[in-house]
Design an enzyme around this catalytic site. Structure first.
Site, PDB file in Angstrom:
ATOM      1  N   ASN A 133       0.806  -1.219   0.000  1.00 30.31           N
ATOM      2  CA  ASN A 133       0.000   0.000   0.000  1.00 30.31           C
ATOM      3  C   ASN A 133       0.844   1.276   0.000  1.00 30.31           C
ATOM      4  O   ASN A 133       0.486   2.275  -0.620  1.00 30.31           O
ATOM      5  CB  ASN A 133      -0.988  -0.001   1.168  1.00 30.31           C
ATOM      6  CG  ASN A 133      -0.308  -0.013   2.518  1.00 30.31           C
ATOM      7  OD1 ASN A 133       0.689  -0.693   2.725  1.00 30.31           O
ATOM      8  ND2 ASN A 133      -0.849   0.742   3.462  1.00 30.31           N
ATOM      9  N   LYS A 156      11.978  -8.270   0.879  1.00 29.49           N
ATOM     10  CA  LYS A 156      10.958  -8.972   0.089  1.00 29.49           C
ATOM     11  C   LYS A 156       9.712  -8.108   0.044  1.00 29.49           C
ATOM     12  O   LYS A 156       9.155  -7.744   1.071  1.00 29.49           O
ATOM     13  CB  LYS A 156      10.619 -10.322   0.721  1.00 29.49           C
ATOM     14  CG  LYS A 156       9.445 -11.047   0.050  1.00 29.49           C
ATOM     15  CD  LYS A 156       8.985 -12.222   0.876  1.00 29.49           C
ATOM     16  CE  LYS A 156       7.756 -12.905   0.270  1.00 29.49           C
ATOM     17  NZ  LYS A 156       6.579 -12.008   0.180  1.00 29.49           N
ATOM     18  N   HIS A 157       9.262  -7.788  -1.148  1.00 33.16           N
ATOM     19  CA  HIS A 157       8.052  -6.983  -1.298  1.00 33.16           C
ATOM     20  C   HIS A 157       6.849  -7.848  -1.658  1.00 33.16           C
ATOM     21  O   HIS A 157       6.987  -8.982  -2.131  1.00 33.16           O
ATOM     22  CB  HIS A 157       8.248  -5.914  -2.384  1.00 33.16           C
ATOM     23  CG  HIS A 157       8.505  -4.563  -1.813  1.00 33.16           C
ATOM     24  ND1 HIS A 157       9.775  -4.090  -1.606  1.00 33.16           N
ATOM     25  CD2 HIS A 157       7.672  -3.594  -1.370  1.00 33.16           C
ATOM     26  CE1 HIS A 157       9.719  -2.883  -1.078  1.00 33.16           C
ATOM     27  NE2 HIS A 157       8.449  -2.560  -0.927  1.00 33.16           N
ATOM     28  N   GLU A 230       3.866  -4.828  12.281  1.00 30.37           N
ATOM     29  CA  GLU A 230       2.803  -3.832  12.170  1.00 30.37           C
ATOM     30  C   GLU A 230       1.701  -4.441  11.331  1.00 30.37           C
ATOM     31  O   GLU A 230       1.867  -4.645  10.129  1.00 30.37           O
ATOM     32  CB  GLU A 230       3.289  -2.527  11.536  1.00 30.37           C
ATOM     33  CG  GLU A 230       2.239  -1.427  11.644  1.00 30.37           C
ATOM     34  CD  GLU A 230       2.155  -0.508  10.452  1.00 30.37           C
ATOM     35  OE1 GLU A 230       1.033  -0.346   9.910  1.00 30.37           O
ATOM     36  OE2 GLU A 230       3.200   0.029  10.067  1.00 30.37           O
TER      37      GLU A 230
END
EC number: 1.2.1.85
Length: 460
Positions: A133, A156-157, A230
């Site tokens: 996001n 790592k995305h 998170e």
């Protein structure tokens, strides 16, 4: 075994990018190279590490003209907002500025007999799992301070923003950060869990869903690997009786709808003192009716598509369930609403906490608004949630805001603003939002471990 990751563009449903994942064996080999390179990186002077990281940040900025439309194609944010480099640079710059302070030895005593102090030392290899996001800003929260502190980083995305890690790594490598020290990887979920369980990493920072965080904890169970998590949010706003309802609506509705509501700390529920309720709702509806939903590549678009049809379907389901249970929807269906990724931003009243739209994370352009009679009722409702990331209070009275804030179960209390991450403050949450803390001096403490020195001086 490898698999193919496909980034599906929310603009038109086409495949925008594909990448092959690493097998577990190939990933272990790459991480071994990174681990071997970490000690030499940590041995470099602090200022040298800072300079190289900030040069990498600047190199990302030089790509911004390419990054902005690329982000629009990958996850749908309108190009009119110019990407993420402002926040990306602000956060990295602040962490660079406080690095010496944040990493300084804690001196206990230095006298004729002993020198005692506590040193902050890097964990080693830090694994950063970043969300789609805000893929640049969420990644830099950890990447910059981790590298500055002397860690090596494996990034790592999310598949939805498949190309972000490649761009970051390319920029940092061009600036002089060694390739082994900052490594971008493509991994599937099973391989990711296997690597964590195998203690391939010394610290893992994950931003994403509650389910994803639970998977990280399960993978790390028994390894004693540090975790920073998170996770989800259902952030509340509260408009007190002394606030200006129009100003509060402008701030809170923007925080609820920006990025199609796909913000970690976006406002998802609003409580308004009953004396201001009608005025607040009227202004909120006026604001949302002024939005333009459409192609994010069009500079006139103010709300683009949600990143995935699955995410949009969840928002629609929450809205439809609420309306069926008696909620009032104030925004007529917009012509661009296609039943898929493009959907009408919605304001709901006559909502209750029995409705999922006021209880479950929506992560989309919808907000429920409830009247309250006083601070006590507002606090009770704000705390009636499994999440706790931020809360936004609107009032002219800072003392009152602090007192109310003390009673709220949350990680950050805002007054007269919302949906902002201040790098000087610890970014943290409680309850199902996760644990740990990023940025600020505390961010450095979480990305290092304390090492104590008790040195007895020779007497002869």
């Amino acid at each position: 075994m490898t698999t193919t990751l496909n980034c599906i563009s929310p603009i038109d449903g086409s495949v925008f990018a594909t990448r092959e994942t690493l097998s577990a064996e190939a990933a272990r080999a790459a991480i071994a190279e990174t681990r071997a390179a970490q000690a030499a990186w940590a041995a470099r002077p602090l200022q040298e590490r800072i300079d190289l990281v900030m040069a990498g940040v600047a190199a990302v900025g030089e790509m911004n003209d390419e990054i902005v439309p690329e982000l629009a194609r990958m996850m749908g944010r309108p190009v009119r907002y110019g990407g993420e480099f402002g926040g990306f640079n602000e956060r990295a710059s602040y962490m660079a500025e406080i690095a010496e302070e944040g990493l300084a030895d804690i001196e206990v005593s230095d006298d004729g007999a002993f020198h005692r102090y506590i040193r902050r030392v890097p964990h080693g290899v830090v694994f950063v799992v970043a969300p789609w996001n805000y893929p640049y800003m969420t990644a830099i929260n950890t990447v910059a301070p981790a590298l500055i502190a002397g860690n090596a980083v494996v990034l790592k995305h999310a598949t939805q923003t498949l190309l972000v890690g490649e761009r970051m790594a390319r920029a940092f490598h061009a600036a002089g950060v060694p390739e082994a020290v900052f490594r971008n990887v493509f991994l599937d979920h099973d391989t990711t869990s296997t690597l964590i369980a195998d203690r391939q990493f010394d610290f893992v920072n994950f931003t994403g869903s509650v389910g994803g965080g639970q998977a990280m904890e399960r993978a790390a169970a028994g390894t004693f690997t540090g975790l920073g998590l998170e996770l989800g949010g259902k952030d509340p706003g509260y408009v007190m009786d002394d606030a200006d309802p129009a100003t509060a609506a402008e701030g809170l509705i923007d925080a609820a709808m920006f990025n199609s509501g796909q913000c970690c700390c976006g406002i998802e529920r609003i409580y308004v003192h009953d004396s201001l309720f009608d005025a607040f709702v009227a202004k909120a509806v006026e604001i949302v009716n002024g939005y333009r939903v459409g192609d994010p590549l069009d500079p006139e678009t103010t709300i683009g598509p949600m990143a995935n049809t699955r995410f949009a379907a969840e928002v629609r389901a929450q809205i439809n369930e609420a309306v069926a249970a008696g909620a009032v929807a104030h925004i007529a269906t917009m012509p661009q609403d296609d039943g898929g990724c493009y959907l009408t931003p919605q304001i709901l009243t006559n909502v209750t906490h029995d409705m999922r739209v006021m209880r479950d994370e929506s992560f989309g352009p919808v907000v429920g608004i409830m009247p309250v009679k006083d601070d006590a009722e507002a606090v009770r409702l704000m705390n009636d949630s499994p999440f706790g990331l931020t809360a936004s209070l609107w009032t002219r009275d800072a003392v009152r805001a602090a007192q109310v804030g003390d009673a709220i179960e949350t990680g950050t209390v805002f007054m007269n603003r919302a949906d902002y991450l201040d790098p000087a403050l610890c970014w943290t949450g409680c309850k199902s939002t996760g644990r740990g803390g990023a940025l600020s001096v505390i961010g450095y403490h979480n990305l290092t471990r304390p090492k104590s020195y008790h040195l007895k001086k020779a007497t002869t």
